[in-house]
Each structure stands twice: as C-alpha cells, then as structure tokens.
Design a protein around this motif. Sequence first.
Motif, PDB file in Angstrom:
ATOM      1  N   ASN A  59      46.903  29.476 -19.558  1.00  0.00           N
ATOM      2  CA  ASN A  59      46.000  29.249 -20.963  1.00  0.00           C
ATOM      3  C   ASN A  59      47.076  29.066 -22.346  1.00  0.00           C
ATOM      4  OD1 ASN A  59      43.745  29.834 -19.714  1.00  0.00           O
ATOM      5  ND2 ASN A  59      43.967  32.158 -19.994  1.00  0.00           N
ATOM      6  N   PHE A  60      48.312  28.774 -21.701  1.00  0.00           N
ATOM      7  CA  PHE A  60      49.195  28.506 -23.095  1.00  0.00           C
ATOM      8  C   PHE A  60      49.847  27.014 -22.598  1.00  0.00           C
ATOM      9  CE2 PHE A  60      53.239  27.996 -24.956  1.00  0.00           C
ATOM     10  CZ  PHE A  60      53.234  28.614 -26.205  1.00  0.00           C
ATOM     11  N   ASP A  61      49.509  26.146 -23.549  1.00  0.00           N
ATOM     12  CA  ASP A  61      50.115  24.584 -23.346  1.00  0.00           C
ATOM     13  C   ASP A  61      51.429  24.510 -23.753  1.00  0.00           C
ATOM     14  OD1 ASP A  61      50.384  21.755 -23.669  1.00  0.00           O
ATOM     15  OD2 ASP A  61      48.258  21.766 -23.360  1.00  0.00           O
ATOM     16  N   PRO A  62      51.994  24.048 -22.751  1.00  0.00           N
ATOM     17  CA  PRO A  62      53.632  23.867 -23.109  1.00  0.00           C
ATOM     18  C   PRO A  62      53.958  22.955 -24.229  1.00  0.00           C
ATOM     19  CG  PRO A  62      53.348  23.357 -20.623  1.00  0.00           C
ATOM     20  CD  PRO A  62      51.858  23.309 -21.432  1.00  0.00           C
ATOM     21  N   ALA A  63      52.750  22.186 -24.701  1.00  0.00           N
ATOM     22  CA  ALA A  63      53.068  21.284 -25.909  1.00  0.00           C
ATOM     23  C   ALA A  63      52.906  22.120 -27.352  1.00  0.00           C
ATOM     24  CB  ALA A  63      52.263  20.234 -25.989  1.00  0.00           C
ATOM     25  N   THR A  64      52.390  23.255 -27.220  1.00  0.00           N
ATOM     26  CA  THR A  64      52.011  24.074 -28.416  1.00  0.00           C
ATOM     27  C   THR A  64      53.200  24.218 -29.449  1.00  0.00           C
ATOM     28  OG1 THR A  64      50.546  25.412 -27.144  1.00  0.00           O
ATOM     29  CG2 THR A  64      51.260  26.275 -29.152  1.00  0.00           C
TER      30      THR A  64
ATOM     31  N   SER B 186      46.431  17.921 -33.132  1.00  0.00           N
ATOM     32  CA  SER B 186      46.277  18.595 -31.984  1.00  0.00           C
ATOM     33  C   SER B 186      46.726  17.634 -30.598  1.00  0.00           C
ATOM     34  CB  SER B 186      44.858  18.976 -32.167  1.00  0.00           C
ATOM     35  OG  SER B 186      44.305  19.901 -30.829  1.00  0.00           O
ATOM     36  N   PHE B 187      47.040  18.490 -29.851  1.00  0.00           N
ATOM     37  CA  PHE B 187      47.206  17.793 -28.479  1.00  0.00           C
ATOM     38  C   PHE B 187      45.853  17.932 -27.569  1.00  0.00           C
ATOM     39  CE2 PHE B 187      49.008  22.122 -28.595  1.00  0.00           C
ATOM     40  CZ  PHE B 187      48.182  22.835 -27.954  1.00  0.00           C
TER      41      PHE B 187
ATOM     42  N   LEU C   2      54.034  14.055 -21.813  1.00  0.00           N
ATOM     43  CA  LEU C   2      55.480  13.880 -21.721  1.00  0.00           C
ATOM     44  C   LEU C   2      56.236  15.205 -22.025  1.00  0.00           C
ATOM     45  CD1 LEU C   2      58.223  12.469 -21.415  1.00  0.00           C
ATOM     46  CD2 LEU C   2      58.093  12.020 -24.184  1.00  0.00           C
ATOM     47  N   ILE C   3      55.875  16.176 -22.722  1.00  0.00           N
ATOM     48  CA  ILE C   3      56.209  17.501 -22.837  1.00  0.00           C
ATOM     49  C   ILE C   3      56.042  18.326 -21.666  1.00  0.00           C
ATOM     50  CG2 ILE C   3      56.275  19.712 -24.285  1.00  0.00           C
ATOM     51  CD1 ILE C   3      55.632  17.894 -26.746  1.00  0.00           C
ATOM     52  N   ARG C   4      54.514  18.021 -21.283  1.00  0.00           N
ATOM     53  CA  ARG C   4      54.112  18.979 -20.224  1.00  0.00           C
ATOM     54  C   ARG C   4      54.875  18.590 -18.966  1.00  0.00           C
ATOM     55  NH1 ARG C   4      48.324  17.365 -22.136  1.00  0.00           N
ATOM     56  NH2 ARG C   4      48.092  18.950 -23.627  1.00  0.00           N
ATOM     57  N   SER C   5      55.284  17.504 -18.782  1.00  0.00           N
ATOM     58  CA  SER C   5      55.874  17.169 -17.349  1.00  0.00           C
ATOM     59  C   SER C   5      57.603  17.184 -17.642  1.00  0.00           C
ATOM     60  CB  SER C   5      55.967  15.697 -17.272  1.00  0.00           C
ATOM     61  OG  SER C   5      56.520  14.743 -18.256  1.00  0.00           O
ATOM     62  N   SER C   6      57.842  17.670 -18.693  1.00  0.00           N
ATOM     63  CA  SER C   6      59.210  17.911 -18.976  1.00  0.00           C
ATOM     64  C   SER C   6      59.751  19.483 -18.821  1.00  0.00           C
ATOM     65  CB  SER C   6      59.911  17.302 -20.101  1.00  0.00           C
ATOM     66  OG  SER C   6      59.346  17.876 -21.360  1.00  0.00           O
TER      67      SER C   6
END
Length: 325
Positions: free
Chosen positions: A204-209, A125-126, A193-197
């Motif tokens: 409510n939706f995490d970019p890393a999902t 989990s992130f 890293l994913i969130r920043s790219s």
Amino acid sequence: MSDTQHMTSTQPSSQGHFPVMLPEVLESLQLRDSATYLDGTFGGGGYSRAMLDAKDCIVHAIDRDPDAISRGQPLVDAAQGRLHLHRGAFSAMEQLVGSVAPFDGIVLDLGVSSFQLDQGERGFSFRHDGLLDMRMSAEGPSAADLVNNETEQKIADILYYYGEERRSRRIARAIVNERTRNPIETTGHLAELIRSSIPRERPNFDPATRSFQALRIAVNDELGELERVLMAAPNLLAPGGVFVVVTFHSLEDRMVKRAMARLSGRTSGPSRHAPASLHQKQRAPFELLHTRPLSPSKDELRLNTRSRSARLRALRRLSSSGEVS
C-alpha cells in the motif's frame, strides 16, 4: 459546492474536497464576529466557507492556481461582499493584501488540493495518467521540463532533499537513461519507470510517492515559498491574532516548528559567557497555542486518508510592537 452547504472535515463537498483538520483549524483561529481573516491557501474554499458560516466576518483568500480562483467565484457571490479572492503566491501576501492588514487570523493549508490531485491533466498524481505538469500557477517550467532537461546529479539531489528518497541516485539514473530513448512526458510513464527501478518497500505504499512529492516541491519552489511566508505572515497579524499552519511532510513541519519556536522565544538563550546585556529577557511577541502539533482525529482519518500526515501548529500574537524578523 452549493452556496448553502456548511462544510466540516467529515463533510466533503459534492466534488470530493475535504478541508483538512477543519474543526481544529476553526478552534485555533478563535473566530469572532466583525473580524477579518486571511485564508492563504484557498484551494477548494473549505476553510473560507467554514469561517464565513461560523461568524459574521470578512475573509480574504489567496491562491496562485487560476482554476481555484475561478472555482471560488460562486462562493464570492454567495458571500455578498464578505469574501475577497486574490490570485498570487501566498509568499506575496504583503503585496496582495497588506493594505487590508492587520488580520485577526491567518491560515495556511500546505497540501496539494484534492482538485489538483484528482485532475489527471494537472500532472500532480501518479494515480491518474496525464501530462507531467505539476505547476500550481500554470506558469514556468513543468515537471516534464525538469526530468527531461536537468542533469542526473540535479535530479538525484531534488529527489533526495525534497522527497527524502534514499534511492534517489538509482531513480535519477533510470530517468536519464530512459529520456535518451523516449522523452518522459506523462505521469504514468514516470511512475512506471520509478516502480521498475526500485523495490516496493511495503504494501500500500507506491514507490513513486516520494519522487512525485519531490518534483512537485521543486517545480513550485514550495520550501522557498514557505520560508518567505513564515517571515511575512506574522507581521500581518493584529494583537491577539492567530497564525495557523497545516503541514503534510516533515520538511515543511520542521520549518514551521523552528519559525514558531523562534517567534515565541522558545529558542535557546545566549551563552552564559556572553555580555550581560544579552541576558536581559525580553518578552516574546508571540506564544504557541499548542506545545505539540495537533493531528487529525480518528473520525477524519477514517473518512479522508489523505489527511493522515497532516500536522497543525498555531501561534498567537501578543504585542503590537514593530515588525518581526
């Protein structure tokens, strides 16, 4: 979980584990006394416990996570010979429990268990920082091995095909650039890293999902495992036995839908120009229990948001003739 607790989808264990769509699973299995069932994804033991509570039956259960097997030992003791645990991949069920077959019902919950998600050290989990692991069996290459050693193209392909991530190339490029400076060894490092790219799509939706889903599928060969078990499980059913599968994303659900359609004779027939012998209709050895997949109830969604993407499909064996392919 206590030895006497009867679990339902609206009753988590004391450790927070919800067996997803439990009422629908039990109804589909059509449980009865003196029958033998297979729980192919033991996890937190929710399905196995509920089957044992509902009827005087025998349950065999499989899990490739050694922690799940250890966690299930008190339930084995409480069941007094009615529960048998087997460690291994569910795709190997013929080798693990073939001598016990045929089964009156087989159930698979393809989601990651709450125990795995909530243990940061497992790296699934992130939301919890920990080592970037994701291995269900605690064996073989980890997610950290994958992101630090695979090519940019390979990483992009994994994210695109297994996570349906449209920005897979951008994320893969960011991963490769970052690992030249610092190895990516924790879930927190990768998630940030994913969130920043890539931009956030919606609240409510995490970019890393999607990327975390894709890496987990790749590390555990989940689609390969599913393909193999969809071939194996129907052959282990007794006449009248039911095969229930709960999926959590579209890739899994499409595979299950196609396999069950084929087994129930719902695939398209031969061309009208084909030889007449091909048009001789044979009764399919299975039938669908539901023409459309079942979804979680509103009550369950309110209590367990992790079940929101769950879909249940089920198949009943009609004949005892030969193996299916």
